[in-house]
Design a protein around this motif. Structure first.
Motif, PDB file in Angstrom:
ATOM      1  N   ALA A 157       7.396  -1.083   6.953  1.00 61.61           N
ATOM      2  CA  ALA A 157       6.788  -1.039   8.287  1.00 61.61           C
ATOM      3  C   ALA A 157       6.191   0.332   8.571  1.00 61.61           C
ATOM      4  N   THR A 158       6.941   1.397   8.257  1.00 62.91           N
ATOM      5  CA  THR A 158       6.427   2.748   8.481  1.00 62.91           C
ATOM      6  C   THR A 158       5.157   2.981   7.667  1.00 62.91           C
ATOM      7  N   PHE A 159       5.187   2.545   6.412  1.00 61.69           N
ATOM      8  CA  PHE A 159       4.022   2.717   5.533  1.00 61.69           C
ATOM      9  C   PHE A 159       2.810   1.997   6.097  1.00 61.69           C
ATOM     10  N   TRP A 160       2.934   0.709   6.403  1.00 59.93           N
ATOM     11  CA  TRP A 160       1.773  -0.095   6.790  1.00 59.93           C
ATOM     12  C   TRP A 160       1.247   0.263   8.167  1.00 59.93           C
ATOM     13  N   TRP A 161       2.127   0.584   9.116  1.00 57.16           N
ATOM     14  CA  TRP A 161       1.634   0.972  10.437  1.00 57.16           C
ATOM     15  C   TRP A 161       0.920   2.321  10.383  1.00 57.16           C
ATOM     16  N   THR A 162       1.445   3.246   9.579  1.00 56.89           N
ATOM     17  CA  THR A 162       0.770   4.532   9.418  1.00 56.89           C
ATOM     18  C   THR A 162      -0.578   4.357   8.729  1.00 56.89           C
ATOM     19  N   LEU A 163      -0.587   3.619   7.624  1.00 57.61           N
ATOM     20  CA  LEU A 163      -1.823   3.407   6.867  1.00 57.61           C
ATOM     21  C   LEU A 163      -2.887   2.723   7.713  1.00 57.61           C
ATOM     22  N   SER A 164      -2.508   1.654   8.408  1.00 58.62           N
ATOM     23  CA  SER A 164      -3.503   0.891   9.170  1.00 58.62           C
ATOM     24  C   SER A 164      -4.074   1.708  10.323  1.00 58.62           C
ATOM     25  N   GLY A 165      -3.239   2.476  11.030  1.00 62.29           N
ATOM     26  CA  GLY A 165      -3.748   3.288  12.128  1.00 62.29           C
ATOM     27  C   GLY A 165      -4.669   4.386  11.652  1.00 62.29           C
ATOM     28  N   SER A 166      -4.286   5.047  10.563  1.00 58.61           N
ATOM     29  CA  SER A 166      -5.091   6.165  10.076  1.00 58.61           C
ATOM     30  C   SER A 166      -6.402   5.694   9.451  1.00 58.61           C
ATOM     31  N   VAL A 167      -6.348   4.627   8.655  1.00 59.63           N
ATOM     32  CA  VAL A 167      -7.568   4.132   8.009  1.00 59.63           C
ATOM     33  C   VAL A 167      -8.516   3.510   9.026  1.00 59.63           C
ATOM     34  N   LEU A 168      -7.988   2.727   9.965  1.00 62.54           N
ATOM     35  CA  LEU A 168      -8.855   2.119  10.980  1.00 62.54           C
ATOM     36  C   LEU A 168      -9.545   3.198  11.815  1.00 62.54           C
ATOM     37  N   ASN A 189     -10.698   6.555   2.168  1.00 61.33           N
ATOM     38  CA  ASN A 189      -9.702   6.423   3.233  1.00 61.33           C
ATOM     39  C   ASN A 189      -8.510   5.590   2.780  1.00 61.33           C
ATOM     40  N   LEU A 190      -8.765   4.517   2.044  1.00 54.87           N
ATOM     41  CA  LEU A 190      -7.672   3.663   1.566  1.00 54.87           C
ATOM     42  C   LEU A 190      -6.816   4.395   0.531  1.00 54.87           C
ATOM     43  N   ALA A 191      -7.471   5.067  -0.423  1.00 55.87           N
ATOM     44  CA  ALA A 191      -6.726   5.763  -1.473  1.00 55.87           C
ATOM     45  C   ALA A 191      -5.933   6.939  -0.903  1.00 55.87           C
ATOM     46  N   GLY A 192      -6.602   7.788  -0.143  1.00 55.11           N
ATOM     47  CA  GLY A 192      -5.907   8.929   0.457  1.00 55.11           C
ATOM     48  C   GLY A 192      -4.899   8.497   1.502  1.00 55.11           C
ATOM     49  N   GLY A 193      -5.241   7.445   2.261  1.00 63.71           N
ATOM     50  CA  GLY A 193      -4.338   6.942   3.294  1.00 63.71           C
ATOM     51  C   GLY A 193      -3.049   6.383   2.718  1.00 63.71           C
ATOM     52  N   ALA A 194      -3.122   5.750   1.543  1.00 64.55           N
ATOM     53  CA  ALA A 194      -1.916   5.210   0.906  1.00 64.55           C
ATOM     54  C   ALA A 194      -0.966   6.348   0.524  1.00 64.55           C
ATOM     55  N   VAL A 195      -1.515   7.435  -0.013  1.00 65.34           N
ATOM     56  CA  VAL A 195      -0.684   8.594  -0.365  1.00 65.34           C
ATOM     57  C   VAL A 195      -0.063   9.182   0.900  1.00 65.34           C
ATOM     58  N   MET A 196      -0.871   9.335   1.930  1.00 67.65           N
ATOM     59  CA  MET A 196      -0.389   9.896   3.191  1.00 67.65           C
ATOM     60  C   MET A 196       0.707   9.029   3.810  1.00 67.65           C
TER      61      MET A 196
END
Length: 473
Positions: A228-239, A63-70
């Protein structure tokens, strides 16, 4: 309804129509991932051989690896104001982009179908109509909501995020009342192939969002921070995904016979009977509605992008919009009805097979945007086959094909197993190869192409001037 129904499709969103903040990406992707298909994905890690302890770790890494790309794709939205897949024209050409687009459309239809199978079970039970009518009703509601567009999608994301989060807390408590967590996690035996399968399942889940994630950030103001866009997207999707997948892995470990093949019934039975059961059926349908709207909307965008590359079309009428969305709905519903009886195994192979085609696309798109173009695209040229990006970029298409082919020796699915899977103990590492090989090859072929590197700033959508597009971070 004029202010609610979206007017934009593949055209640039003007600055005076931009709104919201990057936090909206957290609520949308949290809601999109707190749903039953993500639960099934987590369960698959256990069903296909991993113990619960290593499944959870593998799922988190994926989730972290794929989520970072996403999330890197998501950060393109505010800068460009464009749907995700139209930016593929900068790499593959205005018409050449149809190659990855065709595969993306297949992906959306597949995810629409798989989601409709599970949601159809819930709707069928809730309405007492049965599974097949439930699938049809759910598909029709999904298409109607997708036709309304962007604002409704984000509103549903917020509602689903809150409702589904509270529901998963309740179901988690109920699960742990039936099964001892310490016992479920007591087995620490490590098996590399099963562990890598867990990583691949969750990574493919996240990477599959890549082709449409910027569709839902493109209305954010241009000055929105990339970070901000990166981290909010990553955190919502991974969580959201890790939460759902953890529940699925633990449920499969606790009661494999009761859960596997009866996922919806198990979740509802875990929660209770009567009104509670009805509410849980509603929540399952709500969670699937959110993600299936994304799949329908993304499929519509990709289909329009494919056709417009050959027709020179920049805008779309409301009637045309409805026709494209209806087409995606009909195709997805047909696949759902045909495949509903062999869902679990088909879905696992579908996820891993998709990964073969989307990791090279992600690698090429991100290398081009962040390293070659330096976050600047000539937006008018994205609609001009005779312009800067041309009609077909043969070099990029060749790199894409090599990226797909490079994975085949490492790929393990039910219908094909590569020759290097056995020496690796049965582990599937194809997605890592699919990211690395095309990233390096594309960088080597594109970095000396002055026509591609020396690009102007992103044109201002409203005034046509060249507006600087700094990182905003």
């Amino acid at each position: 309804m004029a202010g609610v129904v979206e007017r934009r499709s593949i055209d640039v969103v003007p600055d005076d129509e931009r709104h919201g903040s990057a936090v909206s990406q957290f609520t949308l992707w949290l809601g999109a991932n707190l749903q039953v298909t993500a639960v099934v994905t987590g369960a698959l890690a256990v069903v296909f051989g991993a113990n619960a302890f290593w499944s959870l770790i593998g799922l988190l890494l994926g989730n972290l690896a794929g989520g970072a790309v996403m999330a890197l794709h998501s950060a393109q939205g505010p800068r460009l104001g464009l749907p995700q897949m139209i930016t593929s024209r900068a790499q593959f050409g205005v018409r050449g982009a149809v190659v990855p687009l065709a595969l993306v459309i297949v992906m959306y239809i597949g995810f629409f179908a798989s989601g409709s199978v599970l949601a159809g079970q819930a709707v069928g039970e809730l309405t007492h109509l049965g599974e097949t009518p439930g699938i049809i009703v759910f598909a029709a509601v999904t298409a109607l909501a997708a036709a309304v567009g962007y604002r409704l999608i984000h509103t549903l994301g917020k509602i689903a995020g809150l409702v589904c989060a509270l529901t998963f807390v309740y179901l988690g408590i109920r699960l742990l009342q039936r099964a001892d967590l310490g016992t479920l996690l007591a087995d620490h035996r490590f098996a590399l192939p099963a562990f890598l399968l867990a990583v691949s399942l969750s990574a493919s889940w996240q990477l599959a969002f890549g082709p449409y994630v910027a569709d839902y950030s493109r209305y954010l103001p241009r000055h929105t921070s990339v970070r901000a866009t990166f981290w909010w997207t990553l955190s919502g999707s991974v969580l959201g995904s890790q939460w759902s997948m953890t529940f699925g892995a633990l449920a499969a470990a606790a009661a494999p016979a009761a859960f596997v093949g009866h996922e919806v019934g198990y979740l509802v039975g875990l929660g209770g009977t009567g009104l509670i059961a009805s509410f849980l059926y509603f929540v399952i349908a709500l969670g699937k509605l959110t993600i299936n709207i994304l799949n329908t909307y993304g499929g519509f965008m990709s289909l329009v992008t494919s056709v417009s590359g050959f027709r020179g079309q920049k805008t779309l009428s409301p009637r045309g919009r409805s026709a494209y969305i209806a087409g995606i709905m009909l195709a997805g519903t047909a696949v759902a009805l045909l495949g509903k009886d062999s869902f679990l195994t088909s879905f696992k192979d579908f996820l891993l097979f998709l990964l073969t085609f989307f990791t090279p696309w992600s690698a090429i798109n991100l290398v081009d945007y962040y390293l070659i173009s330096k976050e600047r695209y000539d937006v008018p040229a994205l609609s001009d086959p005779a312009g800067r990006y041309g009609a077909w970029n043969v070099k990029a298409l060749a790199v894409y094909a090599l990226g797909v082919l490079a994975q085949l020796p490492f790929l393990a699915t039910a219908f094909y197993t590569g020759p290097l899977v056995g020496p690796l103990g049965g582990a599937d590492v194809s997605w890592l190869v699919g990211l690395a090989v095309p990233a390096v090859l594309y960088w080597l072929t594109a970095r000396r192409d002055t026509a591609r590197v020396a690009r102007p700033a992103v044109p201002d959508a409203e005034h046509g001037a060249n507006a600087p597009a700094g990182s905003g971070g």
